[in-house]
Design an enzyme around this catalytic site. Structure first.
Site, PDB file in Angstrom:
ATOM      1  N   SER A 101      38.025  15.480 -60.438  1.00  9.86           N
ATOM      2  CA  SER A 101      39.004  15.626 -59.350  1.00  9.86           C
ATOM      3  C   SER A 101      38.308  15.295 -58.031  1.00  9.86           C
ATOM      4  O   SER A 101      37.075  15.354 -57.953  1.00  9.86           O
ATOM      5  CB  SER A 101      39.512  17.070 -59.306  1.00  9.86           C
ATOM      6  OG  SER A 101      40.248  17.315 -58.121  1.00  9.86           O
ATOM      7  N   TYR A 134      39.157  26.360 -59.424  1.00  5.92           N
ATOM      8  CA  TYR A 134      39.438  24.982 -59.836  1.00  5.92           C
ATOM      9  C   TYR A 134      38.355  24.040 -59.291  1.00  5.92           C
ATOM     10  O   TYR A 134      37.801  23.214 -60.021  1.00  5.92           O
ATOM     11  CB  TYR A 134      40.823  24.570 -59.320  1.00  5.92           C
ATOM     12  CG  TYR A 134      41.233  23.172 -59.685  1.00  5.92           C
ATOM     13  CD1 TYR A 134      41.752  22.882 -60.941  1.00  5.92           C
ATOM     14  CD2 TYR A 134      41.110  22.119 -58.774  1.00  5.92           C
ATOM     15  CE1 TYR A 134      42.132  21.592 -61.285  1.00  5.92           C
ATOM     16  CE2 TYR A 134      41.483  20.828 -59.104  1.00  5.92           C
ATOM     17  CZ  TYR A 134      41.996  20.569 -60.359  1.00  5.92           C
ATOM     18  OH  TYR A 134      42.366  19.291 -60.697  1.00  5.92           O
TER      19      TYR A 134
END
Ligand code: NAP
Length: 258
Positions: free
Chosen positions: A146, A159
């Site tokens: 990400s 996350y």
């Protein structure tokens, strides 16, 4: 006909987290490049639907659910694929979840759960599928990281930590398995509207900030990740390992956009 180095014909691919959003687009993209593809996740009905989509593209597939938090379910998946399709040359780790919460208010159990899925889940899948790649001296592993692997996103500490660690794990496995012909790389998507983040970015201040920070001024379309995945899955990536390809509309490159 496409470039022969980019053809995935006669290759078997497993895409974990391949039943919706980004993973489903990648599963179909790999199938269009010639691979037989097994797309899986926890929900059996979605796995069955993905199987039908891949078969409609003229490739082999099979429906087998899998939960990356359960090592035995990953082993069952591997054994079923090996029995029905044969050796797996391509593994995509796309299973992931996110949760937004101020870090002081996040229960430790939630932190652990996210790391278990996003980081340890990918490790489990790598450990399940790598031995048969190493044995045949050929493999391509693609982890879905990400932009949060590089920069932090507000109130998603678990996350972000999981994705930064996933990029690090990609490098660790790459240097261990390079000598065995297994390339381990990652793709870091920018912002793509999916089930994962729709409620976080649709009509929200966060969504508007993402767009302001993205030089292309729009969210990505999941199909825009396929090229990077096909490359990393192919013969063409034979000297590429430990690398993370960023596909983010220019977001990480940008400082001020207006
Ligand atoms: N969307 C974005 O902007 C964006 C940006 C950067 C990175 N990513 C990453 O891309 C990946 C896919 O996200 P997405 O946006 O496509 O979200 P999504 O549509 O929610 O897809 C998530 C996929 O993972 C599966 N999954 C979730 N938990 C699982 C588990 N424990 N075991 C096995 N499979 C599991 C889901 O199926 P089940 O729920 O049935 O298990 C589904 O197939 C994630 O790793 C995410 O972090 C997304």
């Amino acid at each position: 006909m496409g470039h022969p180095l980019l053809s995935l014909e006669k290759k078997n691919a497993v895409v974990i987290g391949g039943t919706s959003g980004i993973g489903l687009a990648l599963a179909k993209g790999l199938a269009m490049a010639g691979a037989n593809v097994v797309a899986t996740g926890r929900r059996a009905d979605l796995a069955a639907a993905a199987t039908r989509e891949i078969e409609a593209l003229g490739r082999q597939s099979l429906a087998q659910a899998c939960d990356v938090t359960d090592p035995s379910s990953i082993e069952r998946l591997r054994d079923t694929v090996l029995a029905h399709l044969g050796p797996v040359q391509i593994l995509v780790n796309c299973a992931g979840q996110t949760r937004r919460a101020p870090t002081l208010e996040m229960p430790e159990a939630d932190w652990q759960a996210l790391l278990d899925i996003n980081l340890t889940g990918a490790l489990r899948a790598c450990r399940a599928f790598a031995p048969q790649m190493i044995e045949r001296r050929y493999g391509r592993i693609i982890n879905i990281a990400s932009i949060a692997s590089f920069v932090s996103l507000y109130e998603v500490a678990a996350y972000s930590a999981s994705k930064a660690a996933l990029m690090s794990l990609t490098k660790s496995l790459a240097i261990e398995w390079a000598r065995h012909g297994v390339c381990v790389n990652a793709i870091a998507p920018g912002v793509f509207r999916t089930d994962l983040n729709a409620s976080l970015i649709e009509g929200t201040e966060r969504g508007r900030e993402f767009l302001l920070r993205t030089p292309m001024g729009r969210f990505g379309r999941v199909e825009e990740l396929v090229g990077a995945a096909v490359f990393l899955a192919s013969e063409a990536a034979s000297y590429t390992t430990g690398h993370t390809i960023v596909v983010d509309g220019g977001m990480l490159a940008s400082g001020v956009n207006h």
